[in-house]
Design a protein around this motif. Structure first.
Motif, short mmCIF file in Angstrom:
data_model
loop_
_atom_site.label_atom_id
_atom_site.label_comp_id
_atom_site.label_asym_id
_atom_site.label_seq_id
_atom_site.Cartn_x
_atom_site.Cartn_y
_atom_site.Cartn_z
N MET A 1 59.99 41.72 -9.41
CA MET A 1 59.54 40.39 -9.00
C MET A 1 60.71 39.61 -8.41
N VAL A 2 60.52 39.06 -7.20
CA VAL A 2 61.57 38.30 -6.53
C VAL A 2 61.69 36.94 -7.19
N SER A 3 62.92 36.53 -7.49
CA SER A 3 63.12 35.24 -8.15
C SER A 3 62.86 34.09 -7.19
N LYS A 4 62.42 32.98 -7.76
CA LYS A 4 62.20 31.78 -6.97
C LYS A 4 63.54 31.23 -6.49
N LYS A 5 63.52 30.59 -5.33
CA LYS A 5 64.75 30.03 -4.78
C LYS A 5 64.65 28.51 -4.70
N VAL A 6 65.73 27.86 -5.10
CA VAL A 6 65.80 26.40 -5.10
C VAL A 6 66.98 25.97 -4.24
N LEU A 7 66.73 25.01 -3.37
CA LEU A 7 67.79 24.40 -2.56
C LEU A 7 67.98 22.97 -3.05
N ILE A 8 69.21 22.62 -3.40
CA ILE A 8 69.54 21.25 -3.77
C ILE A 8 70.37 20.65 -2.63
N VAL A 9 69.82 19.64 -1.98
CA VAL A 9 70.54 18.91 -0.95
C VAL A 9 71.16 17.70 -1.63
N TYR A 10 72.48 17.69 -1.71
CA TYR A 10 73.20 16.76 -2.58
C TYR A 10 74.10 15.83 -1.77
N ALA A 11 74.01 14.54 -2.07
CA ALA A 11 74.80 13.56 -1.32
C ALA A 11 75.48 12.56 -2.26
N HIS A 12 76.65 12.92 -2.74
CA HIS A 12 77.51 11.97 -3.44
C HIS A 12 78.94 12.45 -3.29
N GLN A 13 79.86 11.50 -3.12
CA GLN A 13 81.25 11.88 -2.84
C GLN A 13 82.05 12.21 -4.09
N SER A 14 81.59 11.75 -5.26
CA SER A 14 82.40 11.88 -6.46
C SER A 14 81.87 12.94 -7.43
N VAL A 27 71.45 22.88 -11.48
CA VAL A 27 71.99 24.22 -11.21
C VAL A 27 71.99 25.03 -12.50
N GLU A 28 72.46 24.43 -13.58
CA GLU A 28 72.57 25.12 -14.86
C GLU A 28 71.21 25.56 -15.39
N VAL A 29 70.28 24.62 -15.47
CA VAL A 29 68.98 24.90 -16.08
C VAL A 29 68.17 25.88 -15.23
N LEU A 30 68.11 25.63 -13.92
CA LEU A 30 67.28 26.47 -13.06
C LEU A 30 67.86 27.88 -12.92
N THR A 31 69.19 27.99 -12.90
CA THR A 31 69.82 29.32 -12.87
C THR A 31 69.52 30.07 -14.16
N ALA A 32 69.59 29.36 -15.28
CA ALA A 32 69.30 30.00 -16.57
C ALA A 32 67.86 30.48 -16.65
N LYS A 33 66.97 29.83 -15.91
CA LYS A 33 65.57 30.24 -15.88
C LYS A 33 65.32 31.41 -14.93
N GLY A 34 66.37 31.86 -14.27
CA GLY A 34 66.24 33.01 -13.39
C GLY A 34 66.05 32.69 -11.93
N TYR A 35 66.13 31.41 -11.58
CA TYR A 35 65.99 31.03 -10.19
C TYR A 35 67.32 31.19 -9.45
N THR A 36 67.22 31.45 -8.16
CA THR A 36 68.41 31.48 -7.31
C THR A 36 68.59 30.08 -6.74
N VAL A 37 69.74 29.46 -7.02
CA VAL A 37 69.97 28.07 -6.63
C VAL A 37 71.10 27.99 -5.62
#
Length: 272
Positions: A1-14, A27-37
């Protein structure tokens, strides 16, 4: 089964910001669930925010009267968009879920994130006249906004000085995400984290952790389907749809309100 993929578009300088912590938690939670982030850290990438002719590497059709939408559609078809755009389009094509993580600036996204939307969601790739809204190109994908505010929640209420947050979100969630066909999940709003205690911020992140356990299984927000509008009559709501809702207390959505009271939490909670 191919893992789900998540894209996070992130905008903060700090990296010390609450937005960074929210992004890291995802990133931590979704990766732990087996998703590719994958994360597009726009400031770190020095992502270009302005939509200009420089986004095309080949010749343009009409240099004397440059039309960004038409020209980038032709460039997308010809494979002559710049590499930064094509790379983001690749990520988006592969993603099952897109999370936009940002601090709310002037009631909308930061300029660098708006630039991502302007430049990446090109005509042809992200939408066409025929393929938009409920029949849009990305109708099999989910997207959501996750953001911090500078004002407390009460200020974004129907009686608050900033106005109803549901109204604030309509242009972003309907006019950009749903327009491209995305199933839009309810937003994750972190109310004024800079004005609360560290314990309260920790509680906010815990809530985000909990929500992410079932995030991809959530039902999306409700929008009026495209086929409820008459394309031959200026995309006005069809008479039979209007009549069906004539006796109801609330309008269909925040935008298509039929002159009635706005449906409560239409842009903030699914199933309403």
């Amino acid at each position: 089964m191919v893992s789900k993929k998540v894209l996070i578009v992130y905008a903060h300088q700090s990296s010390g910001s609450f937005n960074s912590a929210a992004k890291d938690a995802a990133v931590e939670v979704l990766t732990a669930k087996g998703y590719t982030v994958e994360v597009s850290d726009l400031y770190a990438m020095t992502f270009k925010a302005t939509a200009t002719a420089e986004d095309i590497t080949g010749k343009v059709k009409n240099s004397s009267h440059f039309c960004y939408g038409e020209e980038t559609k032709l460039a997308w078809e010809a494979g002559t968009l710049t590499a930064d755009i094509t790379e983001e389009q690749r990520k988006l094509t592969e993603a099952d879920l897109v999370i936009f993580q940002f601090p709310m600036y002037w009631f909308t996204v930061p300029a660098i994130m708006k630039g991502w939307m302007d430049r990446v969601l090109t005509l042809g790739f992200a939408f066409t006249h025929e393929k938009r809204y409920s029949q849009g190109i990305f109708k099999d994908k989910k997207a959501m906004l996750s953001f911090t505010t500078g004002s407390q929640e009460s200020m974004f209420s129907a009686n608050g000085i900033n106005g109803d947050m549901n109204v604030t979100l309509w242009p972003l969630q309907n006019g950009i995400l749903h327009y491209c066909g995305f199933q839009v999940l309810a937003p994750q709003i972190f109310w004024a984290p800079s004005h609360v205690s560290s314990e309260a911020r920790g509680t906010m992140l815990e809530g985000w952790h909990t929500r992410m356990q079932g995030l991809l299984g959530e039902n999306p927000l409700a929008f009026t389907p495209l086929d409820c509008f008459d394309g031959e009559k200026g995309y006005q709501l069809k008479p039979e749809v209007h009549e069906k809702h004539a006796a109801k207390e609330f309008g269909l959505t925040v935008g298509t309100h039929l002159g009635k009271a706005l449906p409560p939490n239409n842009q903030m909670k699914a199933g309403v």
